[in-house]
Design an enzyme around this catalytic site. Structure first.
Site, PDB file in Angstrom:
ATOM      1  N   CYS A 274      -3.683   3.443  -3.303  1.00 59.07           N
ATOM      2  CA  CYS A 274      -2.343   3.531  -2.710  1.00 59.07           C
ATOM      3  C   CYS A 274      -2.002   2.241  -1.962  1.00 59.07           C
ATOM      4  CB  CYS A 274      -2.251   4.735  -1.773  1.00 59.07           C
ATOM      5  SG  CYS A 274      -0.643   4.895  -0.995  1.00 59.07           S
TER       6      CYS A 274
ATOM      7  N   CYS B 248      -0.062   2.692   1.274  1.00 55.15           N
ATOM      8  CA  CYS B 248      -0.867   3.198   2.398  1.00 55.15           C
ATOM      9  C   CYS B 248      -1.755   2.086   2.975  1.00 55.15           C
ATOM     10  CB  CYS B 248      -1.781   4.341   1.949  1.00 55.15           C
ATOM     11  SG  CYS B 248      -1.037   5.523   0.838  1.00 55.15           S
ATOM     12  N   ASP B 249      -2.341   1.266   2.119  1.00 56.94           N
ATOM     13  CA  ASP B 249      -3.426   0.384   2.555  1.00 56.94           C
ATOM     14  C   ASP B 249      -3.142  -1.115   2.449  1.00 56.94           C
ATOM     15  OD1 ASP B 249      -4.940   2.675   3.076  1.00 56.94           O
ATOM     16  OD2 ASP B 249      -5.701   2.747   1.029  1.00 56.94           O
TER      17      ASP B 249
END
Ligand code: FAD
Ligand code: NAP
Length: 321
Positions: A136, A139-140
């Site tokens: 992701c 997300c990261d």
């Protein structure tokens, strides 16, 4: 004793299919309950710009899903934070157990559990998950400012992730097993024009390598798919974007599946082989896998569930005469 919640229609999943089913079922006055699952809002919460949702030339995925949730609630759908762990398909009404301990008892169930990211299945990938290996970018990606990163895959997700990661990374290598991307042309154009992205054709990841203390990625060993030659690419982040598999755990032993686990529905319908169980969205769709098609199927499932419930009531009334 476990708390029991009774409903005419239980919707499992909170992606575009689930929330759209929620809007339609609530407007049909069947007072649905929607269980959100581990990823409230579904896959679109893991992306940034969505440019193909009709009515919005550009909308952030997480914002769109908040709007869908708000819409479903405003129509009267009850949205519950819980995860369904099993469904008893043998008896009607259907009894669905959940992680919270609540039992949801439903006359009809709409399955909208969508799809989840696939992994390469390498032991080294497993070892570094959360320590440099991710599925992701939204997300990261933030953790990789000024670092070199690799993205694996050749579809829309891989290309979008690679583009997004250029906001942070100094260089993004896109590793693909062929020399042709399957992503949309508009995305390919953006990719090829981006000076920070370098495609690496005909290669697969052989091993993720890194340090033990602290645990962290230092690079990947990649293998040429034709010659078998192994080379090393230094990087701090590895983003796996090789597609998604249907989230069919609740039903795979009971309902027919095909094309790698997608639930089979009747032609032009969301009806499954079990009367009263309907399936919509990416769970059933090996072909299109889009937000708008999932939403369309969510609509169909709610309308079909409502009609099916009405038929059951008619049959019961006739039998009582
Ligand atoms: P999902 O969105 O997968 O949602 C599934 C839901 O089911 C989740 O809420 C999950 O919590 C829930 N669930 C699962 N198991 C359980 C359980 N046991 N109990 C309760 N709930 C459960 N499509 C586009 O049209 N345009 C785009 O720009 C686009 N961009 C994308 C970018 C990325 C990075 C990805 C991964 C996908 C993208 N897609 C895009 C595809 C789109 O996101 C999917 O087609 C769509 O989200 C599928 O909707 P769905 O409702 O079927 O399932
Ligand atoms: P996808 O279209 O299935 O593409 C997966 C890619 O990963 C393919 O290029 C595939 O290679 C590669 N791959 C698969 N298994 C691999 C393995 N074991 N090792 C190496 N490479 C592997 O998946 P996706 O990109 O996640 O897209 C899923 C769906 O969501 C699609 O329908 C897509 O249109 C949709 N989506 C849409 C948008 C958008 O509209 N903007 C954005 C994201 C996703 P091959 O090409 O060789 O098979």
């Amino acid at each position: 004793m476990a708390e029991q919640r009774r409903t005419k229609v239980l919707i499992i999943g909170s992606g575009p299919a689930g929330y759209t089913a929620g809007v339609y079922a609530a407007r049909a006055m069947v007072e649905p309950i929607l269980v959100q699952g581990i990823e409230p809002g579904g896959q679109l919460t893991t992306t940034t710009e969505v440019e193909n949702w009709p009515g919005d030339s550009e909308v952030q995925g997480p914002d769109l899903m908040v709007r869908m949730e708000t819409h479903a609630k405003a129509m009267g759908c009850e949205v519950v934070s819980d995860i369904i762990s099993s469904i008893d398909f043998e008896n009607r009404p259907f009894v669905c157990q959940s992680d919270s301990g609540t039992e949801y008892v439903a006359d009809a169930v709409i399955l909208a559990t969508g799809a989840r990211a696939k992994w390469l299945g390498l032991p080294s990938e497993e070892k570094f998950k959360g320590f440099g290996v991710s599925a992701c970018a939204t997300c990261d990606g933030f953790f990789y400012r000024g670092q070199e990163i690799v993205v694996v895959g050749g579809g829309n997700t891989a290309v979008e992730e690679a583009l997004f990661l250029t906001n942070f990374a100094s260089k993004v290598t896109l590793i693909h097993r062929r020399d042709e991307l399957r992503s949309e042309k508009i995305l390919q154009d953006r990719l090829f024009k981006n000076p920070k992205i370098e495609p690496l054709w005909f290669h697969e990841v052989d091993e993720v390598i890194g340090g033990e203390d602290p645990l962290g990625v230092e690079g990947v060993k990649v293998k040429h798919t034709k010659t078998g030659e192994i080379t090393e690419i230094p990087c701090k982040g590895v983003f796996i974007a090789i597609g998604h598999a249907p989230a069919n755990e609740l039903v795979k032993d009971v309902l027919e599946t095909h094309m790698g686990g997608y639930v089979v529905t009747k032609p032009d319908s969301t009806e499954t082989s079990i009367p009263g169980i309907f399936a919509a969205g990416d769970l059933t769709d090996h072909k299109y896998r889009q937000a708008v098609t999932s939403a369309g199927m969510g609509c169909m499932a709610a309308l079909e569930a409502e009609r099916w419930l009405a038929e059951q009531e008619d049959d019961a009334a006739l039998a009582a005469e």
